[in-house]
Design a protein around this motif. Structure first.
Motif, PDB file in Angstrom:
ATOM      1  N   GLU A 222       0.836  -1.193   0.000  1.00  0.00           N
ATOM      2  CA  GLU A 222       0.000   0.000   0.000  1.00  0.00           C
ATOM      3  C   GLU A 222       0.876   1.251   0.000  1.00  0.00           C
ATOM      4  O   GLU A 222       1.886   1.315   0.704  1.00  0.00           O
ATOM      5  CB  GLU A 222      -0.933   0.003   1.203  1.00  0.00           C
ATOM      6  N   THR A 223       0.478   2.232  -0.796  1.00  0.00           N
ATOM      7  CA  THR A 223       1.286   3.437  -0.962  1.00  0.00           C
ATOM      8  C   THR A 223       0.877   4.502   0.053  1.00  0.00           C
ATOM      9  O   THR A 223      -0.308   4.861   0.130  1.00  0.00           O
ATOM     10  CB  THR A 223       1.109   4.008  -2.386  1.00  0.00           C
ATOM     11  N   PRO A 224       1.812   5.008   0.846  1.00  0.00           N
ATOM     12  CA  PRO A 224       1.483   6.096   1.792  1.00  0.00           C
ATOM     13  C   PRO A 224       0.917   7.302   1.051  1.00  0.00           C
ATOM     14  O   PRO A 224       1.235   7.551  -0.118  1.00  0.00           O
ATOM     15  CB  PRO A 224       2.833   6.423   2.431  1.00  0.00           C
ATOM     16  N   LEU A 225       0.084   8.060   1.754  1.00  0.00           N
ATOM     17  CA  LEU A 225      -0.636   9.163   1.124  1.00  0.00           C
ATOM     18  C   LEU A 225       0.313  10.195   0.520  1.00  0.00           C
ATOM     19  O   LEU A 225       0.061  10.735  -0.571  1.00  0.00           O
ATOM     20  CB  LEU A 225      -1.557   9.828   2.156  1.00  0.00           C
ATOM     21  N   ARG A 226       1.410  10.487   1.189  1.00  0.00           N
ATOM     22  CA  ARG A 226       2.376  11.460   0.646  1.00  0.00           C
ATOM     23  C   ARG A 226       2.964  10.956  -0.681  1.00  0.00           C
ATOM     24  O   ARG A 226       3.146  11.733  -1.622  1.00  0.00           O
ATOM     25  CB  ARG A 226       3.501  11.720   1.653  1.00  0.00           C
ATOM     26  N   ASP A 227       3.278   9.655  -0.732  1.00  0.00           N
ATOM     27  CA  ASP A 227       3.828   9.098  -1.971  1.00  0.00           C
ATOM     28  C   ASP A 227       2.769   9.046  -3.070  1.00  0.00           C
ATOM     29  O   ASP A 227       3.079   9.202  -4.250  1.00  0.00           O
ATOM     30  CB  ASP A 227       4.384   7.692  -1.705  1.00  0.00           C
ATOM     31  N   GLN A 228       1.521   8.812  -2.673  1.00  0.00           N
ATOM     32  CA  GLN A 228       0.435   8.877  -3.658  1.00  0.00           C
ATOM     33  C   GLN A 228       0.373  10.265  -4.291  1.00  0.00           C
ATOM     34  O   GLN A 228       0.260  10.400  -5.511  1.00  0.00           O
ATOM     35  CB  GLN A 228      -0.905   8.562  -2.990  1.00  0.00           C
ATOM     36  N   HIS A 229       0.450  11.267  -3.433  1.00  0.00           N
ATOM     37  CA  HIS A 229       0.360  12.641  -3.938  1.00  0.00           C
ATOM     38  C   HIS A 229       1.504  12.955  -4.898  1.00  0.00           C
ATOM     39  O   HIS A 229       1.286  13.542  -5.968  1.00  0.00           O
ATOM     40  CB  HIS A 229       0.375  13.624  -2.767  1.00  0.00           C
ATOM     41  N   SER A 230       2.708  12.528  -4.543  1.00  0.00           N
ATOM     42  CA  SER A 230       3.858  12.761  -5.429  1.00  0.00           C
ATOM     43  C   SER A 230       3.657  12.076  -6.774  1.00  0.00           C
ATOM     44  O   SER A 230       3.960  12.642  -7.829  1.00  0.00           O
ATOM     45  CB  SER A 230       5.141  12.252  -4.764  1.00  0.00           C
ATOM     46  N   LEU A 231       3.141  10.837  -6.739  1.00  0.00           N
ATOM     47  CA  LEU A 231       2.888  10.104  -7.983  1.00  0.00           C
ATOM     48  C   LEU A 231       1.834  10.806  -8.826  1.00  0.00           C
ATOM     49  O   LEU A 231       2.015  11.000 -10.040  1.00  0.00           O
ATOM     50  CB  LEU A 231       2.443   8.678  -7.658  1.00  0.00           C
ATOM     51  N   PHE A 232       0.722  11.194  -8.204  1.00  0.00           N
ATOM     52  CA  PHE A 232      -0.351  11.825  -8.959  1.00  0.00           C
ATOM     53  C   PHE A 232       0.080  13.167  -9.546  1.00  0.00           C
ATOM     54  O   PHE A 232      -0.305  13.519 -10.670  1.00  0.00           O
ATOM     55  CB  PHE A 232      -1.585  12.000  -8.078  1.00  0.00           C
ATOM     56  N   MET A 233       0.866  13.928  -8.801  1.00  0.00           N
ATOM     57  CA  MET A 233       1.354  15.198  -9.334  1.00  0.00           C
ATOM     58  C   MET A 233       2.296  14.959 -10.519  1.00  0.00           C
ATOM     59  O   MET A 233       2.293  15.706 -11.502  1.00  0.00           O
ATOM     60  CB  MET A 233       2.069  15.987  -8.229  1.00  0.00           C
ATOM     61  N   LYS A 234       3.091  13.906 -10.433  1.00  0.00           N
ATOM     62  CA  LYS A 234       3.981  13.546 -11.543  1.00  0.00           C
ATOM     63  C   LYS A 234       3.178  13.151 -12.775  1.00  0.00           C
ATOM     64  O   LYS A 234       3.447  13.611 -13.899  1.00  0.00           O
ATOM     65  CB  LYS A 234       4.893  12.398 -11.105  1.00  0.00           C
ATOM     66  N   LEU A 235       2.139  12.316 -12.571  1.00  0.00           N
ATOM     67  CA  LEU A 235       1.332  11.851 -13.699  1.00  0.00           C
ATOM     68  C   LEU A 235       0.464  12.969 -14.279  1.00  0.00           C
ATOM     69  O   LEU A 235       0.146  12.956 -15.470  1.00  0.00           O
ATOM     70  CB  LEU A 235       0.443  10.679 -13.261  1.00  0.00           C
ATOM     71  N   LYS A 378      -0.427 -10.120 -12.598  1.00  0.00           N
ATOM     72  CA  LYS A 378      -0.892  -8.770 -12.277  1.00  0.00           C
ATOM     73  C   LYS A 378      -1.805  -8.790 -11.052  1.00  0.00           C
ATOM     74  O   LYS A 378      -1.782  -7.855 -10.242  1.00  0.00           O
ATOM     75  CB  LYS A 378      -1.604  -8.173 -13.484  1.00  0.00           C
ATOM     76  N   VAL A 379      -2.591  -9.864 -10.888  1.00  0.00           N
ATOM     77  CA  VAL A 379      -3.459  -9.973  -9.711  1.00  0.00           C
ATOM     78  C   VAL A 379      -2.619 -10.205  -8.463  1.00  0.00           C
ATOM     79  O   VAL A 379      -2.912  -9.666  -7.389  1.00  0.00           O
ATOM     80  CB  VAL A 379      -4.493 -11.100  -9.896  1.00  0.00           C
ATOM     81  N   VAL A 380      -1.566 -11.003  -8.584  1.00  0.00           N
ATOM     82  CA  VAL A 380      -0.651 -11.224  -7.459  1.00  0.00           C
ATOM     83  C   VAL A 380      -0.088  -9.889  -6.976  1.00  0.00           C
ATOM     84  O   VAL A 380      -0.041  -9.612  -5.768  1.00  0.00           O
ATOM     85  CB  VAL A 380       0.494 -12.165  -7.879  1.00  0.00           C
ATOM     86  N   ASP A 381       0.347  -9.051  -7.915  1.00  0.00           N
ATOM     87  CA  ASP A 381       0.900  -7.742  -7.558  1.00  0.00           C
ATOM     88  C   ASP A 381      -0.157  -6.865  -6.903  1.00  0.00           C
ATOM     89  O   ASP A 381       0.125  -6.140  -5.936  1.00  0.00           O
ATOM     90  CB  ASP A 381       1.460  -7.050  -8.800  1.00  0.00           C
ATOM     91  N   MET A 382      -1.392  -6.921  -7.422  1.00  0.00           N
ATOM     92  CA  MET A 382      -2.477  -6.128  -6.829  1.00  0.00           C
ATOM     93  C   MET A 382      -2.758  -6.575  -5.406  1.00  0.00           C
ATOM     94  O   MET A 382      -2.924  -5.744  -4.498  1.00  0.00           O
ATOM     95  CB  MET A 382      -3.730  -6.251  -7.702  1.00  0.00           C
ATOM     96  N   PHE A 383      -2.779  -7.885  -5.181  1.00  0.00           N
ATOM     97  CA  PHE A 383      -3.013  -8.384  -3.834  1.00  0.00           C
ATOM     98  C   PHE A 383      -1.874  -7.983  -2.899  1.00  0.00           C
ATOM     99  O   PHE A 383      -2.093  -7.740  -1.711  1.00  0.00           O
ATOM    100  CB  PHE A 383      -3.177  -9.895  -3.852  1.00  0.00           C
ATOM    101  N   GLY A 384      -0.638  -7.934  -3.415  1.00  0.00           N
ATOM    102  CA  GLY A 384       0.476  -7.474  -2.608  1.00  0.00           C
ATOM    103  C   GLY A 384       0.278  -6.048  -2.120  1.00  0.00           C
ATOM    104  O   GLY A 384       0.759  -5.667  -1.049  1.00  0.00           O
ATOM    105  N   CYS A 385      -0.445  -5.252  -2.908  1.00  0.00           N
ATOM    106  CA  CYS A 385      -0.761  -3.862  -2.545  1.00  0.00           C
ATOM    107  C   CYS A 385      -2.092  -3.757  -1.812  1.00  0.00           C
ATOM    108  O   CYS A 385      -2.611  -2.638  -1.641  1.00  0.00           O
ATOM    109  CB  CYS A 385      -0.805  -3.003  -3.807  1.00  0.00           C
ATOM    110  N   CYS A 386      -2.672  -4.919  -1.405  1.00  0.00           N
ATOM    111  CA  CYS A 386      -3.974  -4.957  -0.729  1.00  0.00           C
ATOM    112  C   CYS A 386      -5.058  -4.309  -1.572  1.00  0.00           C
ATOM    113  O   CYS A 386      -5.947  -3.617  -1.053  1.00  0.00           O
ATOM    114  CB  CYS A 386      -3.899  -4.305   0.655  1.00  0.00           C
ATOM    115  N   LEU A 387      -4.967  -4.519  -2.898  1.00  0.00           N
ATOM    116  CA  LEU A 387      -5.926  -3.947  -3.834  1.00  0.00           C
ATOM    117  C   LEU A 387      -6.924  -5.024  -4.251  1.00  0.00           C
ATOM    118  O   LEU A 387      -6.549  -6.019  -4.880  1.00  0.00           O
ATOM    119  CB  LEU A 387      -5.197  -3.408  -5.070  1.00  0.00           C
TER     120      LEU A 387
END
Length: 464
Positions: A222-235, A378-387
């Motif tokens: 799971e991505t911390p909120l600060r890192d999410q924000h950095s990613l979204f601003m980059k994208l 891809k599902v394995v990776d998603m589950f690793g991120c609790c998605l």
């Protein structure tokens, strides 16, 4: 046709004998391994994980395959891993497609022999299958002459992938099936991705294998909120759906804002807008075994639901990946006019992809195994991120996706549309099945790749 194929293999064997006395360019030695992919190294995550696991246990690793997509930085920065690129080649684009395919196999045979012979006597060769034609025969011949152990990692069957294009009765499919079954028996050890494939290999091919399920690497979380924000601003610099003005409210004074997060510049606090869109992610290699019209049709139905129901959020759908059908689907997506849904198809760097999965609200998988025996990584990776995941049904999917526990399984676009409506109802409240699935994933005891690999695969290298 078979005669031409064997002519190419015999020619390659002659090259092997001639080059076997040549001084290798890449020195390895017996306490070393070669990991081989007859494909793009950067798009072969499981084999990257194999290479990293071997390097972490003290092996010197030659990672052999085609250049293209950049592998993960952990591969590039590891001193024990040396990337060995197979030279790119162009086959003739004239004549029957069967002739073009045979010419391609012959050229690949010669080039793979050449590159394998530049590596000095490894103790082990770990090969990905598919593609197995011609790599199984080539690596077996090299191992036979040099006394190395050949380990095949069966991800699927190459002949079933060929059948998607040519049909089950095409001569190429028959030859590929015979080839895999014959040369697969020459390996010293075999690994496969599901128990169903393990059983099929033993019953139909007389090949004994051990099951190594795909597991998420440690950086899928799971991505911390600060890192999410950095990613979204980059994208948001390159992709409209991530911009604040595309769906969310306009930026406020003193704020740094994307469609999904905002940061107060003065306090540094990162928050999520209450009326943010839902973020749906799907990844693909854009091949025939994934029918993305199913997702697009489901999104059309969801669009009608949103128009009628105020309790459903707008949706951003991100489809990542590269592949032969991407241009076709990109043109199709361009003709679709949504008011409440935005779709983008970016290619993400290896380091950004886990961050996106760890920031998303729902994953969708459209992988339909050509053999019915492999599972979507891809599902394995998603589950690793609790998605949580919605995945299209096929034969052994139950070995990974537990319906109503960590996700949902659907059979068609209407069923998927209904699941999207149910999961995103009154989004983003903490109630409902979407968050139940996420909590189940958080509390589940998920083995990571390194733990599973050490228990299952390392003994093959330690006890030989």
């Amino acid at each position: 046709m078979a005669a031409l194929l064997w002519l190419g293999l015999c020619g390659a064997l002659l090259l092997l004998l001639l080059w076997s006395r040549a001084r290798p360019a890449y020195r390895q030695g017996r306490a070393a391994a070669v990991v081989v992919v007859l494909g793009d190294l950067g798009r072969s995550p499981r084999m990257q994980y194999h290479a990293l696991s071997l390097a972490r246990r003290g092996f010197r690793v030659a990672f052999v395959g085609y250049a293209g997509t950049k592998p993960h930085n952990d591969i590039l920065c590891n001193e024990k891993i040396q990337i060995v690129h197979i030279p790119e080649h162009k086959t003739w684009q004239v004549g029957p497609k069967v002739f073009q395919y045979i010419a391609k196999v012959i050229i690949q045979t010669i080039l793979l022999f050449y590159m394998m012979l530049k590596i000095e006597n490894p103790g082990y060769v770990l090969l990905q299958n598919p593609p197995g034609l011609p790599s199984i025969a080539v690596t077996w011949a090299v191992c036979f002459l040099r006394g190395s152990k050949l380990i095949i990692d069966w991800h699927n069957y190459g002949y079933t992938i060929l059948s998607l294009t040519h049909g089950d009765r095409h001569p190429l499919v028959w030859i590929a099936k015979w080839y895999e079954e014959l040369f697969g028996r020459f390996s010293d050890y075999n690994i496969c991705v599901t128990d169903a494939m393990k059983e099929d290999l033993e019953v139909n091919c007389h090949i004994r294998a051990i099951t190594l399920y795909d597991r998420p690497a440690s950086f899928f979380k799971e991505t911390p909120l600060r890192d999410q924000h950095s990613l979204f601003m980059k994208l948001s610099k390159d992709y409209v759906p991530f911009k604040a003005r595309s769906i969310a409210e306009p930026n406020l004074p003193g704020d740094e804002k994307s469609a999904f997060t905002q940061r107060d510049v003065r306090s540094g606090q990162v928050t999520r807008p209450k009326d943010r869109p839902a973020l749906l992610v799907s990844s693909t290699s854009w091949t025939e075994d994934e029918d993305f019209s199913v997702l697009l049709n489901a999104l059309e139905e969801y669009e009608r639901y949103v128009s009628d129901e105020a309790k459903l959020p707008p949706l951003v759908c991100v489809i990542t990946g590269k592949g032969p059908l991407k241009e076709y689907y990109s043109k199709l997506i361009a003709t679709m006019h949504f008011q409440h849904i935005q779709i983008c198809t970016p290619w993400l760097e290896a380091e950004d992809y886990p961050l996106l999965l760890g920031s998303a609200d729902l994953g969708v998988c459209l992988h339909k195994s050509s053999s019915g025996l492999d599972l979507p990584m891809k599902v394995v990776d998603m589950f690793g991120c609790c998605l949580p995941v919605c995945a299209v049904h096929f034969r052994c999917l139950h070995e990974l996706v537990k319906h109503e526990v960590n996700g949902l399984i659907f059979k068609d676009s209407s069923e998927l549309a209904g699941q999207l409506k149910m999961l995103f109802w009154e989004f983003p409240t903490a109630e409902g099945k979407l968050n139940l699935f996420r909590r189940n994933l958080r509390t589940a005891e998920q083995l990571r790749w390194d733990e599973s690999w050490e228990q299952t695969v390392l003994p093959l290298f330690s006890n030989s």
